[in-house]
Design an enzyme around this catalytic site. Sequence first.
Site, PDB file in Angstrom:
ATOM      1  CB  THR A  18      -0.938  -0.031   1.201  1.00 43.29           C
ATOM      2  OG1 THR A  18      -0.177   0.229   2.515  1.00 43.29           O
ATOM      3  CG2 THR A  18      -1.806  -1.256   1.459  1.00 43.29           C
TER       4      THR A  18
ATOM      5  CE  LYS B  29     -12.320  11.527  13.384  1.00 40.87           C
ATOM      6  NZ  LYS B  29     -11.454  11.890  12.539  1.00 40.87           N
TER       7      LYS B  29
HETATM    8  P1  ADP Z   1      -3.567   4.850  -0.405  1.00 44.97           P
HETATM    9  O1  ADP Z   1      -4.196   4.629   0.749  1.00 44.97           O
HETATM   10  O2  ADP Z   1      -1.886   5.056  -0.267  1.00 44.97           O
HETATM   11  O3  ADP Z   1      -4.287   5.781  -1.544  1.00 44.97           O
HETATM   12  P2  ADP Z   1      -4.695   2.757  -2.096  1.00 44.97           P
HETATM   13  O4  ADP Z   1      -4.147   3.253  -3.556  1.00 44.97           O
HETATM   14  O5  ADP Z   1      -4.980   1.560  -2.098  1.00 44.97           O
HETATM   15  O6  ADP Z   1      -3.735   3.501  -1.211  1.00 44.97           O
HETATM   16  O7  ADP Z   1      -6.173   3.617  -1.994  1.00 44.97           O
HETATM   17  C1  ADP Z   1      -7.322   3.182  -1.365  1.00 44.97           C
HETATM   18  C2  ADP Z   1      -8.034   4.455  -0.894  1.00 44.97           C
HETATM   19  O8  ADP Z   1      -8.146   5.250  -1.697  1.00 44.97           O
HETATM   20  C3  ADP Z   1      -9.222   3.976  -0.417  1.00 44.97           C
HETATM   21  O9  ADP Z   1      -9.274   3.399   1.045  1.00 44.97           O
HETATM   22  C4  ADP Z   1     -10.127   5.356  -0.373  1.00 44.97           C
HETATM   23  O10 ADP Z   1      -9.750   6.102   0.709  1.00 44.97           O
HETATM   24  C5  ADP Z   1      -9.318   5.982  -1.704  1.00 44.97           C
HETATM   25  N1  ADP Z   1     -10.249   5.918  -2.718  1.00 44.97           N
HETATM   26  C6  ADP Z   1     -10.114   4.945  -3.638  1.00 44.97           C
HETATM   27  N2  ADP Z   1     -11.266   5.184  -4.744  1.00 44.97           N
HETATM   28  C7  ADP Z   1     -11.962   6.088  -4.204  1.00 44.97           C
HETATM   29  C8  ADP Z   1     -13.031   6.655  -4.531  1.00 44.97           C
HETATM   30  N3  ADP Z   1     -13.675   6.516  -5.982  1.00 44.97           N
HETATM   31  N4  ADP Z   1     -13.513   7.659  -3.821  1.00 44.97           N
HETATM   32  C9  ADP Z   1     -13.183   7.931  -2.684  1.00 44.97           C
HETATM   33  N5  ADP Z   1     -12.084   7.611  -2.106  1.00 44.97           N
HETATM   34  C10 ADP Z   1     -11.502   6.594  -2.840  1.00 44.97           C
END
Ligand code: ADP
Length: 543
Positions: A182, A437
């Site tokens: 991640t 919050k």
């Molecule tokens: P990172 O936490 O480093 O960004 P990832 O690329 O795996 O790692 O991203 C996952 C996170 O990205 C999700 O948990 C969410 O918070 C955010 N995310 C992904 N797609 C969306 C979306 N369509 N709308 C809002 N948030 C999103």
Amino acid sequence: MRGTMMPFPLTLFSILERAGKLFPKVEIVSRRPDHSLHRSTYGEMYRRARALAAGLQRAGLKPGDRVATLSWNHREHVEAYFGVPAAGGIVHTLNLRLSGDELTQIARHAGDRFLILDDVLVGSYEKFRGKCPIERVWVVPTSGKSVPSGYENYEELVGEPAPSDFRYPEVDENEAAAMCYTSGTTGQPKGVAYSHRALVLHSLAVSLVQGFEIGQGDTAVVIVPMFHANCWGLPQAAAMLGTKLVLPGPYLDPVSLLELIDGERATYAAAVPTIWMGIAEQLETHPGKWEISPEFHATSGGAATPEALIERCERLGIELRCSWGMTEMTPAGTTSYVKSTLDGLGPQEKLRVRSLAGIPFPMVEARVMTPDGEAAWDGKTPGELQVRGPFVAESYYNMPEAGDRWTGDGWFRTGDVATIDAEGYVRIADRTKDVIKSGGEWISSVALENVLMGHPAVKEAAVVGLPHPKWQERPLAAVVKKDGVGTSEEELRRELVALLAAKFAKWQLPDAIVFVEAIPRTSVGKFMKSRLREEFKDWKWEG
Ligand code: ADP
């Protein structure tokens, strides 16, 4: 009952075989560091991926060994996606934007044994060379120059074709084929290992019409980096379908991307919203310069896509479909479209639905759990989004201390705050760490940003919660004004306050709107709220 179906394992090998045998002439186009376009085919990728597998075995690769890549998006990276698993190894994509220390930590934790490295990234490797267990490094000569001294040449590794009696390893479909960390936007990077089975089922799911909607006839520009989140599963899905691949190499600026979209007559592309913002801006400022195919459609994901961006792109001939996912989900979770039974909705309401995270992909189940442990399906009560399914991770690689991310009844806790409505649409309100919050209530930064970015003079905006002596936290909006807009900051601030006041309760409105040069970005181009909070940590609230 006996005599049902064959216990045929789901593996990447059948996807590789299919690509090589059924779509050998379909192109894979890669942008090289000198800007030239390198043209190859699935046929060549197939031969070279198998040659890579045989070469790695000759080099002593043992089943389950990790082979890292430090590479941009190009044909050789696709070869590694298939060739490493075909040798019995696990392909581990390292994020080339991380620092030497971060890469040291990740390569050590993953136990990477070999590395496939772009020639133009040798400098990045030098920063962690010798600090991790990597034994051998092969350099891919993407710029056509000779490989630096002291390094082995990847072309020699794949130069000898796989022997005619080459056999794929006998693996259990639940064994790992790939691995990705991640990006650590909200904490320590964690390793996710993708099984063959997950990768195959994920490929099927994302290809669907109500998924990324890609097929054999499409030409897909894969903008999302191959080193991040399994590249949204696109290399495997495209190989399975025989979709032409266009890979941008190191050039992710909007002009270079538009050249590819126009020049290759692309019908599909996938990228985070900030990339679509840049592309929209270029198309608006240079009308008629690039031609977008009438069939062009795109996925926007990885962060929330504002409604205004969907509308803006539509005017420019780009149909965006939003998607939500996570590295831990291979990574597709949901995608947004208007169900046929909602066809009666008005245009504004349809647009709202399209900007949601959307409906879970087949085989993914989602629920929202409120702090009192109740599941909420009313579309109003926010709680933690939890998911389960055959392409959702069951644990992090070698990190038992993160076991609390899974519930006792087998769901993955996403760390996102969301609502789910009676129709099943997921709406992401925030990451748990970004939700504001205020006085015992939650304010969604995503909802506020959605409205701010709807103003025509706003280029981008991010809202963060900052500590407040009375309310615990209060929202501050950081806004980037579009270039060449005549409106003064004072006027724009007044207009934004009015726009927000029409949609939100008074207590939800930002207490401050500040103008900044740019919103800080993460290594994959998302807004980096943690950095913004840090920048404004000494903010003094008025009154
Ligand atoms: P990172 O936490 O480093 O960004 P990832 O690329 O795996 O790692 O991203 C996952 C996170 O990205 C999700 O948990 C969410 O918070 C955010 N995310 C992904 N797609 C969306 C979306 N369509 N709308 C809002 N948030 C999103």
